[in-house]
Every structure is written in structure tokens, then in C-alpha cells.
Design an enzyme around this catalytic site. Structure first.
Site, PDB file in Angstrom:
ATOM      1  N   GLU A  44       1.908   7.985   5.874  1.00  0.00           N
ATOM      2  CA  GLU A  44       0.454   7.787   5.883  1.00  0.00           C
ATOM      3  C   GLU A  44      -0.259   9.059   6.330  1.00  0.00           C
ATOM      4  O   GLU A  44      -1.341   9.389   5.823  1.00  0.00           O
ATOM      5  CB  GLU A  44       0.103   6.613   6.798  1.00  0.00           C
ATOM      6  CG  GLU A  44       0.524   5.262   6.225  1.00  0.00           C
ATOM      7  CD  GLU A  44       0.124   4.102   7.112  1.00  0.00           C
ATOM      8  OE1 GLU A  44      -0.758   3.319   6.708  1.00  0.00           O
ATOM      9  OE2 GLU A  44       0.691   3.972   8.218  1.00  0.00           O
ATOM     10  N   GLU A  99       7.176  -0.516   6.811  1.00  0.00           N
ATOM     11  CA  GLU A  99       6.610  -1.423   7.811  1.00  0.00           C
ATOM     12  C   GLU A  99       6.947  -2.891   7.537  1.00  0.00           C
ATOM     13  O   GLU A  99       7.028  -3.702   8.463  1.00  0.00           O
ATOM     14  CB  GLU A  99       5.083  -1.259   7.862  1.00  0.00           C
ATOM     15  CG  GLU A  99       4.608   0.041   8.487  1.00  0.00           C
ATOM     16  CD  GLU A  99       4.475   1.168   7.482  1.00  0.00           C
ATOM     17  OE1 GLU A  99       3.877   2.196   7.810  1.00  0.00           O
ATOM     18  OE2 GLU A  99       4.996   1.014   6.347  1.00  0.00           O
TER      19      GLU A  99
END
Length: 703
Positions: free
Chosen positions: A107, A127
């Protein structure tokens, strides 16, 4: 400037190096230092472009998982706002990605305008494996970069991909020729961007991610994939976040993503999956085994027994490039075993998991033999032979004579006494248990059984070897069934008893799979083979307690030649991959219940769930008290990876903690009272559970 960041100014470039050993985890301290460095570079008129990189080659493995679920997770500066400010910098920002860029690390790279990676780079948004979704822009920036469908598949799979795949998807702009050249190539890239007056952020490939998608795309995606999600929350939240990316401007989508992330982070499922994550790391810590203990070299392996399990074990080592000698006492059995191994590999080719040339290279690593003398140079020998304890002891006496000094002698069978085996050889310290789970080439779990005199370096070596071949090793003490099968016995006992009392195999299995288990008890028994279960129980009746009402149904099916899937009939009727209820089994259960004077009534789903799980958990607590299992988390790993207990529930021990230990105790006591003599026999609470509740403890631990 913080010690966590190395900041250098080089001819118009600000080089910002992350230096948070060992993996540049983006905890609050590193976020603060990174934010300060980026603000400094943005404000400096001498800086024309910025390069973010890992000071020790590795870019970032993501957020600090220990922060999730705590106040530190969103302590200022939090990662979402840090990356929002980074993305707004009016100068080109290049992410030079070394080794890994995972989770929050990817990210961070997505918030940069440009990305270059080394050839062996691995990237991914994993995640989902923690019951989370990307919460720092991943669900909003990724679909704008690679499209909605590709973004969904990457996020929901949690897969890690290589540099070339990342480039083809559009995640990377360039790949450096080598890891050593990465930073130099990033500098050259930066100067090219400066020279052509490139914008701080290029035009995105998919500025309107939803544009061009069928109106019902997300609805159809949900309908197609939701059955595999079962009761998992995170995949559904990911889909909502991608819907926001399609419908909302970026700034509003980021706010929606953050709200969904907070919902996931606070969920019981994410807490359970984080428990599993840390349990895996804790499982590597073994009392009496130092981390720096010298290991024995394992260059050659031998497997005794070319049956299904022995062949699968041999494949596990060949798949990792380790030569294996496969020994059988009978030439035809050996030929069958080698043919089955080749067939397994060729099946993988048909499924696209292997290339044809890989089949022969792996087969070349497996050497079939009928002569124990061919095992003389093996560093590790694993016996995977069935038979009486006397037969198995004779195998080890033979190995004692032919194997070289220092060779590790292991057994795969869970229904024998490892210490009794060790007592038959002159080197008992070299004897260890390695209990693989079927199919061994695919199943991740290996129970590593520590004998009374197993040497620490033997234990350390087999733990390391298990990891080398891609397995998750969990330590067990010596005891019938070790951890997994010891707990499966009361679990299966209760399922059988419930059918005698009026449930059907399908009802029991449905209740368990609706909770999230991969398979119900009876589906598992049919898959493993009722004959194999009968032989294991019959050979070890003294080691595992039995009640007539527990084993009669399975014994009758065994006597009828109904062995499960292999014969087309077991607890179910099997037609190919389909299974159906069998009225003959129900009639058999009714007859046996009459003979045993067991009342039959319709069964409540909740009672089925409680009785199966309470007995399973109670046995696990007893195992912990006896020292067979080192930790409750180890038990959870065994049942998640060996028996399909849902990871998003954290395993049976974590599930019990969430249920409440007091509630578990009350439930056991209730069934002990209501089920008469049967309940008095089988629902006695483990003494450790009683002590934990009396002490007000919330966690399952030995004390």
C-alpha cells in the site's frame, strides 16, 4: 532525523531509506519517521524527485501485526493518513521495491506515483489471511491501477506474486536487472521523469474502476464465490470496499475502506486469525532447544513403505529437491507405489500445477529398493509401515544395524509408543516421531513427537527439515494418538453416539460444516477409510478407551465391507465425488440402538454442535495438562491444519476461550447429568478446566 530512516540528498533526489529491522514493519515509530522525511523532501526546493527504498534491501513486509486490535493501530500518524499525504506530494515519488512489499508495504508503494522492483521481488496484499482487508488505500488505489477483477482476485486470494507477474498486471512500471542494481536503476528512472517533466502521479489505467463493468458484475462475483467463504466476514467486506471503489471518488472511497477495515479489525474472526498467526511463530520455540543449536545435515532421506502414505511422504521430499530412497519388502508393492507416485505427478500436470518436465526431474529423485542396505547413507529414515507393534519394532532393529551413525530414525504411525520403539535400538536419542497427515504431499501439518530421550539436535533438525519441505511442524509428547488423533477419538465417538441416539450422519456433518469445518466427521471417516480407522483402533485398544456404543456402528460397517469412498459405501453412498444418505446405515443405527438400549429421538442441531465440540475441547485441555501439548496454540494449529477446523475461529482452544471457559464447564456438567451413565463416563470435565474456571482464568494454559 530518526534512526529508523536514512535520508540522503543526491543531486536533486531525496533518497529515503527505511531501516526498521528486521522487515521494516510500519509501526507507529516508523510511520512517524517516514512522514517527517517525506514532508522534509516535499518542502525542500532542491528535491526534484523522491525515492523510497529499504535501507537493508528489503522494502517492507507491512504493518506491525502486534498493533492490530490495540490503540497503537491508529496512533498518529496512522498509516492511511500518512499515505494520503504521501500521495499528495507534488513531486514524483518512486518506490524502489527490494525483496518484499506486502500488505501495508505494498500500500505504501501504491501511494507512490511510480514503482520499480528487483527481479526476485514478491508482492501481495495478504490481509485477508488475518481476517482483514487492506486499510490504507489498497482497495481503492489497486483497482484504479490494475482493474477491479484483478484487484479482487489478488486481495481475496491473499497470494504473493513475483516481479514479472506484478509488471504484467500493472503493479510495477519497471524491473531492475538485479537486486544490486535496484537503487541505481531507480535513480536513472527518477532523472528520466525529471527530464520529461513527468507529473507527480501518472494518469491511472482505470481512473473510473467501475466503468465498462457489467452492472451485475459484483453481484455475480459474490454469488459465484460466496459459497467458498462460508461464515467468513473479511471477503464480504472486501467486496463492499471494491464496490465503493467503483461508485465513489477516491477520497470518499478511502473513508469507506477505513470504516470497513475498523469493522474487520474489531471482529472476533480477525482476532482469531491473528491468534493463529502468532501461534505459528510460538510453535517454533521449544523448551530445551536453543535457537543456535547446530543441526545435523539432511541431504538424503529414506522412507520405508511404498503405500499411499509412504509414497506421499517421499513426494514431499522430492518436491523440495531432496533425494529419497523408497523401500518395500515386496517388488510388486514397490512397483505399485512408484506407479502411484508418477500418477499423482501426472495428475498435477493435467491440473496445471506442474510442467511435464518437472515430473521426470522429481521421479529421478525417488529411488525404489527392496534392500535395507541401500539406506546406509540416509541422513533421515521415516518408517511408514502398518502392522503389529512387534513388526514395527523389528523394522527399527534392522535400521539400527544398517543406518550410519548420526542418522535420524523416525516413525510416522500415531498409534504406537515412540519410547517403546526407541528402547529397541542402541541409539534411542536418534529416534523421533514425524506424523504426516494424508495426503502428505499436500497437507501442511507434521506432528513432531519428542521421545523421552530424543536428543535436542535431533528435534531441532527435524523441525528445520519439516520447514524446508514446506510443512508446519508442531511438537507433541509421547501418547497414544499424539495431539490430533487423541482429540479426534472423543470427537468421532460423540458423532457416532449421536447417530445411535437419532441423528443422521448427514445432519451431524451439516452442523459441523455450517460452523466452518472443511469436512464433517463422517465425510472424513469415509475419506480416510473405515478399514484404516478400524485397524488403528483394533491395534491399540489398550491405548484408547472405548465404549460399546462408540465403536459398534463403525465395526458393523467394517464387517460389511463398507470401507468408505474406496468401496463406494461407508457412512454414505458414494458415486464419483457425490455422496448420498444411505437408508441402510440409518436402519443399522436403529437396530444397534435397540440392542444397546439407547433411546432414539430427533436431535437438535445445537446439541450436536456442543456435544461434538465440548468433548473435543475437553480432551485438548486434558492433553495440555498432561504435557502432551506444549501450548493451547499448538493444539489449535494441529486442528486447523490437520483436520480442517476453521482458522477464522482460531482453532478449538481459542474457540473455547471465546465461548467462555465457565460456559464450557457448565455445558459439560449439563450433559454429564442428562446423559445418564454415558454422560457420567464421557463428559467428566478435565481437571485443568475446573482449575482454570475456579481461578477466574480466561485463557487455556497449564498452571
Amino acid at each position: 532525523m530518526s534512526d529508523l530512516i536514512h535520508y540522503r540528498l543526491e543531486e536533486g533526489l531525496a533518497l529515503i531509506g527505511l531501516d526498521r529491522a528486521p522487515v521494516n514493519a510500519l509501526d507507529q515509530t516508523l510511520r512517524a519517521a517516514l512522514s517527517d522525511a517525506c514532508e522534509r523532501a516535499a518542502a525542500d526546493p532542491r528535491v526534484l524527485a523522491i525515492i523510497l527504498h529499504g535501507e537493508r534491501e528489503l522494502f517492507s513486509a507491512g504493518s506491525d501485526i502486534k498493533e492490530f486490535g490495540t490503540d497503537a493501530s491508529f496512533a498518529e500518524p496512522d498509516l492511511p493518513s500518512t499515505l494520503t499525504r504521501l500521495a499528495a506530494i507534488h513531486k514524483p515519488v518512486i518506490a524502489a521495491l527490494g525483496k518484499v512489499a506486502l500488505g501495508g508495504g505494498l500500500e505504501l508503494a501504491l501511494a507512490c506515483g511510480y514503482r520499480i522492483g528487483e527481479p526476485n521481488l514478491r508482492v501481495g496484499l495478504s490481509e485477508i489471511n488475518l481476517g482483514l482487508l487492506p486499510g490504507a488505500g489498497g482497495t481503492q488505489r489497486l483497482p484504479r491501477l490494475i482493474g477491479v477483477e484483478s484487484a479482487l482476485n489478488l486481495i481475496l486470494s491473499g497470494k504473493i506474486i513475483g516481479a514479472e507477474n506484478a509488471r504484467l498486471l500493472g503493479l510495477l512500471d519497471r524491473i531492475a536487472p538485479s537486486a544490486e542494481r535496484l537503487l541505481d536503476e531507480a535513480r536513472e528512472y527518477a532523472y528520466e521523469l525529471i527530464a520529461c517533466r513527468a507529473p507527480a502521479r501518472p494518469v491511472e489505467a482505470w481512473p473510473e474502476p467501475g466503468e465498462g463493468l457489467p452492472d451485475d458484475f459484483l453481484a455475480r462475483y459474490r454469488a459465484e464465490h460466496e459459497p467458498t467463504w462460508k461464515s467468513r466476514l473479511a471477503p464480504r467486506l472486501v467486496l463492499l470496499a471494491l464496490e465503493a471503489a467503483c461508485l465513489l471518488p477516491l477520497d470518499e472511497g478511502l473513508l469507506k475502506e477505513l470504516a470497513l477495515f475498523r469493522q474487520a479489525e474489531s471482529s472476533r474472526q480477525s482476532k482469531a486469525l491473528r491468534h493463529v498467526f502468532f501461534a505459528e511463530r510460538e510453535a517454533a520455540r521449544i523448551p530445551g532447544v536453543c535457537a543456535d543449536l547446530p543441526l545435523r545435515k539432511i541431504m538424503r532421506v529414506a522412507v520405508i513403505g511404498a503405500g499411499t502414505m509412504g509414497g506421499e511422504i517421499a513426494m514431499s521430499f522430492a518436491n523440495a529437491g531432496i533425494p529419497v530412497a523408497l523401500l518395500e519388502s515386496d517388488g510388486q508393492a514397490l512397483d505399485r507405489g512408484l506407479t502411484q507416485i508418477r500418477g499423482n505427478y501426472e495428475s498435477s500436470v493435467r491440473c496445471g500445477r506442474l510442467r511435464p518436465e518437472q515430473v521426470q526431474s522429481r521421479m529421478d529423485l525417488i529411488f525404489g529398493t527392496l534392500d535395507y542396505a541401500d539406506l546406509s547413507e540416509a541422513d533421515l529414515v521415516i518408517a511408514a509401515v502398518f502392522g503389529t507393534p512387534e513388526v514395527r519394532q523389528q523394522v527399527f532393529r534392522t535400521l539400527d544395524k544398517v543406518c550410519k551413525p548420526g542418522a535420524i530414525l523416525a516413525t510416522n504411525i500415531s498409534s504406537l509408543d515412540l519410547d517403546a520403539i526407541a528402547a529397541t535400538v542402541t541409539r534411542p536419542h536418534d529416534v523421533v516421531g514425524l506424523h504426516f497427515f494424508s495426503p502428505a504431499s499436500a497437507m501442511r501439518l507434521v506432528e513432531v513427537v519428542r521421545g523421552e530421550v530424543t536428543a535436542p539436535d535431533v528435534l531441532a533438525t527435524v523441525l528445520d527439515t519439516a520447514r524446508r519441505i514446506g510443512k508446519l511442524p508442531v511438537i507433541s509428547g509421547v501418547g497414544s494418538g499424539f495431539i490430533g488423533n487423541r482429540m479426534f477419538e472423543p470427537y468421532a465417538r460423540e458423532a457416532n453416539r449421536l447417530v445411535l441416539e437419532g441423528a443422521t450422519p448427514a445432519q451431524v456433518d451439516r452442523v459441523l460444516t455450517e460452523l466452518g469445518l472443511n469436512m464433517g466427521v463422517f465425510s472424513m471417516l469415509d475419506l480416510a477409510g473405515i478399514d484404516m480407522g478400524f485397524l488403528a483402533c483394533d491395534s491399540n485398544r489398550a491405548g484408547i478407551s472405548h465404549d460399546a456404543s462408540y465403536c459398534r456402528l463403525g465395526e458393523e460397517l467394517h464387517a460389511m465391507g463398507r470401507y468408505g469412498q474406496k468401496t463406494g459405501r461407508g457412512f454414505y453412498l458414494h458415486e464419483g465425488r457425490n455422496r448420498k444418505d444411505d437408508a441402510e446405515v440409518i436402519a443399522l443405527a436403529e437396530r444397534l440402538a435397540g440392542e444397546l438400549e439407547i433411546p432414539r429421538d430427533p436431535m437438535d442441531d445445537q446439541e450436536i454442535l456442543e456435544r461434538c465440540l465440548f468433548t473435543l475441547i475437553n480432551e485438548g485441555i486434558q492433553l495440555l495438562d498432561e504435557g502432551i501439548a506444549l501450548r493451547a496454540g499448538d493444539i489449535d494449529l494441529v486442528w486447523i491444519n490437520g483436520y480442517g477446523f476453521p482458522a477464522h475461529l482460531g482453532g478449538p482452544m481459542h474457540y473455547a476461550e471465546q465461548l467462555g471457559l465457565g460456559n464450557l464447564l457448565v455445558g459439560l456438567q449439563r450433559y454429564r447429568q442428562t446423559l445418564g451413565e454415558y454422560g457420567e463416563t464421557w463428559f467428566k470435565p478435565a481437571p485443568l478446566l475446573e482449575r482454570l474456571v475456579a481461578a477466574g482464568r480466561k485463557r487455556i494454559e497449564r498452571f
